[in-house]
Design a protein around this motif. Structure first.
Motif, mmCIF file in Angstrom:
data_model
loop_
_atom_site.group_PDB
_atom_site.id
_atom_site.type_symbol
_atom_site.label_atom_id
_atom_site.label_comp_id
_atom_site.label_asym_id
_atom_site.label_seq_id
_atom_site.Cartn_x
_atom_site.Cartn_y
_atom_site.Cartn_z
ATOM 1 N N PRO A 75 59.198 18.631 19.280
ATOM 2 C CA PRO A 75 59.967 19.867 19.071
ATOM 3 C C PRO A 75 61.325 19.581 18.425
ATOM 4 O O PRO A 75 62.055 18.691 18.864
ATOM 5 C CB PRO A 75 60.153 20.420 20.484
ATOM 6 C CG PRO A 75 59.075 19.788 21.299
ATOM 7 C CD PRO A 75 58.832 18.441 20.683
ATOM 8 N N ALA A 76 61.620 20.333 17.386
ATOM 9 C CA ALA A 76 62.923 20.199 16.719
ATOM 10 C C ALA A 76 63.975 20.927 17.553
ATOM 11 O O ALA A 76 63.655 21.707 18.453
ATOM 12 C CB ALA A 76 62.853 20.790 15.314
ATOM 13 N N ASP A 77 65.243 20.658 17.251
ATOM 14 C CA ASP A 77 66.328 21.384 17.906
ATOM 15 C C ASP A 77 66.009 22.880 17.844
ATOM 16 O O ASP A 77 65.588 23.383 16.797
ATOM 17 C CB ASP A 77 67.643 21.071 17.173
ATOM 18 C CG ASP A 77 68.838 21.705 17.843
ATOM 19 O OD1 ASP A 77 68.977 22.939 17.739
ATOM 20 O OD2 ASP A 77 69.625 20.963 18.455
ATOM 21 N N PRO A 78 66.195 23.621 18.956
ATOM 22 C CA PRO A 78 65.833 25.042 18.957
ATOM 23 C C PRO A 78 66.567 25.881 17.916
ATOM 24 O O PRO A 78 66.079 26.938 17.518
ATOM 25 C CB PRO A 78 66.172 25.516 20.369
ATOM 26 C CG PRO A 78 66.729 24.381 21.103
ATOM 27 C CD PRO A 78 66.673 23.161 20.231
ATOM 28 N N ARG A 79 67.740 25.421 17.445
ATOM 29 C CA ARG A 79 68.446 26.171 16.402
ATOM 30 C C ARG A 79 67.708 26.077 15.072
ATOM 31 O O ARG A 79 67.899 26.925 14.194
ATOM 32 C CB ARG A 79 69.877 25.671 16.268
ATOM 33 C CG ARG A 79 70.724 26.006 17.498
ATOM 34 C CD ARG A 79 72.033 25.296 17.477
ATOM 35 N NE ARG A 79 71.790 23.884 17.771
ATOM 36 C CZ ARG A 79 72.731 22.960 17.827
ATOM 37 N NH1 ARG A 79 73.988 23.272 17.573
ATOM 38 N NH2 ARG A 79 72.435 21.720 18.124
ATOM 39 N N ILE A 80 66.875 25.062 14.918
ATOM 40 C CA ILE A 80 66.070 24.888 13.706
ATOM 41 C C ILE A 80 64.673 25.462 13.925
ATOM 42 O O ILE A 80 64.128 26.141 13.087
ATOM 43 C CB ILE A 80 65.984 23.395 13.315
ATOM 44 C CG1 ILE A 80 67.363 22.818 13.020
ATOM 45 C CG2 ILE A 80 65.015 23.183 12.168
ATOM 46 C CD1 ILE A 80 68.058 23.376 11.814
ATOM 47 N N GLY A 81 64.094 25.157 15.078
ATOM 48 C CA GLY A 81 62.751 25.611 15.402
ATOM 49 C C GLY A 81 61.678 24.699 14.843
ATOM 50 O O GLY A 81 61.942 23.770 14.079
ATOM 51 N N GLY A 82 60.458 24.969 15.252
ATOM 52 C CA GLY A 82 59.328 24.185 14.762
ATOM 53 C C GLY A 82 59.308 22.783 15.324
ATOM 54 O O GLY A 82 59.862 22.515 16.394
ATOM 55 N N ILE A 83 58.662 21.883 14.595
ATOM 56 C CA ILE A 83 58.564 20.494 15.033
ATOM 57 C C ILE A 83 59.131 19.556 13.978
ATOM 58 O O ILE A 83 59.211 19.900 12.805
ATOM 59 C CB ILE A 83 57.111 20.079 15.360
ATOM 60 C CG1 ILE A 83 56.217 20.152 14.116
ATOM 61 C CG2 ILE A 83 56.535 20.915 16.485
ATOM 62 C CD1 ILE A 83 54.872 19.507 14.298
ATOM 63 N N ALA A 84 59.525 18.377 14.434
ATOM 64 C CA ALA A 84 59.959 17.302 13.539
ATOM 65 C C ALA A 84 58.795 16.317 13.414
ATOM 66 O O ALA A 84 58.101 16.040 14.392
ATOM 67 C CB ALA A 84 61.193 16.609 14.104
ATOM 68 N N PHE A 85 58.595 15.816 12.200
ATOM 69 C CA PHE A 85 57.511 14.859 11.969
ATOM 70 C C PHE A 85 57.856 14.004 10.764
ATOM 71 O O PHE A 85 58.756 14.329 9.979
ATOM 72 C CB PHE A 85 56.171 15.579 11.740
ATOM 73 C CG PHE A 85 56.143 16.415 10.492
ATOM 74 C CD1 PHE A 85 55.791 15.865 9.265
ATOM 75 C CD2 PHE A 85 56.485 17.757 10.537
ATOM 76 C CE1 PHE A 85 55.782 16.635 8.116
ATOM 77 C CE2 PHE A 85 56.468 18.534 9.389
ATOM 78 C CZ PHE A 85 56.111 17.972 8.182
ATOM 79 N N ALA A 86 57.112 12.921 10.593
ATOM 80 C CA ALA A 86 57.214 12.075 9.407
ATOM 81 C C ALA A 86 55.911 11.308 9.266
ATOM 82 O O ALA A 86 55.322 10.890 10.268
ATOM 83 C CB ALA A 86 58.392 11.109 9.514
ATOM 84 N N GLY A 87 55.472 11.135 8.028
ATOM 85 C CA GLY A 87 54.242 10.389 7.790
ATOM 86 C C GLY A 87 54.264 9.686 6.454
ATOM 87 O O GLY A 87 54.968 10.095 5.521
ATOM 88 N N LEU A 88 53.495 8.614 6.383
ATOM 89 C CA LEU A 88 53.345 7.826 5.158
ATOM 90 C C LEU A 88 51.896 7.375 5.109
ATOM 91 O O LEU A 88 51.391 6.807 6.087
ATOM 92 C CB LEU A 88 54.275 6.613 5.182
ATOM 93 C CG LEU A 88 54.191 5.652 3.993
ATOM 94 C CD1 LEU A 88 54.774 6.302 2.740
ATOM 95 C CD2 LEU A 88 54.926 4.357 4.306
ATOM 96 N N THR A 89 51.235 7.624 3.989
ATOM 97 C CA THR A 89 49.848 7.199 3.858
ATOM 98 C C THR A 89 49.568 6.784 2.429
ATOM 99 O O THR A 89 50.230 7.241 1.498
ATOM 100 C CB THR A 89 48.877 8.321 4.314
ATOM 101 O OG1 THR A 89 47.566 7.796 4.408
ATOM 102 C CG2 THR A 89 48.910 9.494 3.358
ATOM 103 N N ARG A 90 48.615 5.895 2.292
ATOM 104 C CA ARG A 90 48.210 5.425 0.969
ATOM 105 C C ARG A 90 47.191 6.404 0.396
ATOM 106 O O ARG A 90 46.264 6.804 1.083
ATOM 107 C CB ARG A 90 47.591 4.029 1.128
ATOM 108 C CG ARG A 90 47.304 3.304 -0.139
ATOM 109 C CD ARG A 90 48.498 2.547 -0.593
ATOM 110 N NE ARG A 90 48.147 1.690 -1.701
ATOM 111 C CZ ARG A 90 48.864 0.680 -2.089
ATOM 112 N NH1 ARG A 90 49.962 0.368 -1.465
ATOM 113 N NH2 ARG A 90 48.502 -0.039 -3.100
#
Length: 165
Positions: A75-90
């Motif tokens: 969960p992202a900071d509630p002032r931003i909302g949504g979720i935080a994520f990161a990904g890297l793929t070939r």
């Protein structure tokens, strides 16, 4: 109250990233351990000048306090909302032609600006395009008190200062 920015980054990166570059990139994305030597974001980090008791350290024992820039999950900071994520793929393709695809959505504080600018500038230098097309790097930020629109801007520019793309 903290200044927070909803931050989106997407990039298509060169298939020939070096192992040191990949190790640091994975660390910044929360996908691997911190490498012994940083080769992408090399300065602008806070410097630790005191020990855990608050006593000053001799200058030869000062060290940078580097941290991963795009490693938030959940969960992202509630002032931003949504979720935080990161990904890297070939991407699929032969090993010498398969680009790296990167996506991240994070909550960023302005204090992270200079290190993040270095990471984004590196991405621009290492970006590639699809079948010889233009290099693909996208970076959007939205101040947490602004409405839902996104603003494109170039690394090193502050939103609203004329550095918008």
């Amino acid at each position: 109250m903290a200044d927070l920015y909803e931050t989106h980054v997407t990039a298509e990166l060169s298939p020939d990233l070096t192992e040191p570059e990949l190790a640091e990139l994975r660390w910044h994305l929360g996908l691997g351990p911190r490498p012994g030597r940083l080769v992408i974001v090399v300065d602008g980090w806070p410097v630790v000048t005191a020990d855990e008791d608050g006593e000053p350290l001799p200058e030869d024992r000062w060290e940078s306090d580097a941290y991963p820039l795009l490693a938030q999950r959940g969960p992202a900071d509630p002032r931003i909302g949504g979720i935080a994520f990161a990904g890297l793929t070939r991407r699929d393709g032969s090993p010498d032609q398969a680009r790296w695809a990167l996506s991240a959505r994070q909550v960023i504080h302005p204090d992270d600006g200079w290190p993040l600018d270095q990471l984004l500038a590196w991405m621009r230098r290492r970006a590639s395009g699809h079948h010889g097309g233009p290099p693909e790097v996208r970076f959007h930020q939205r101040f947490h008190e602004d409405g839902p629109s996104l603003t494109d801007y170039l690394p090193g520019a502050e939103p609203g200062d004329g550095g918008e793309a």
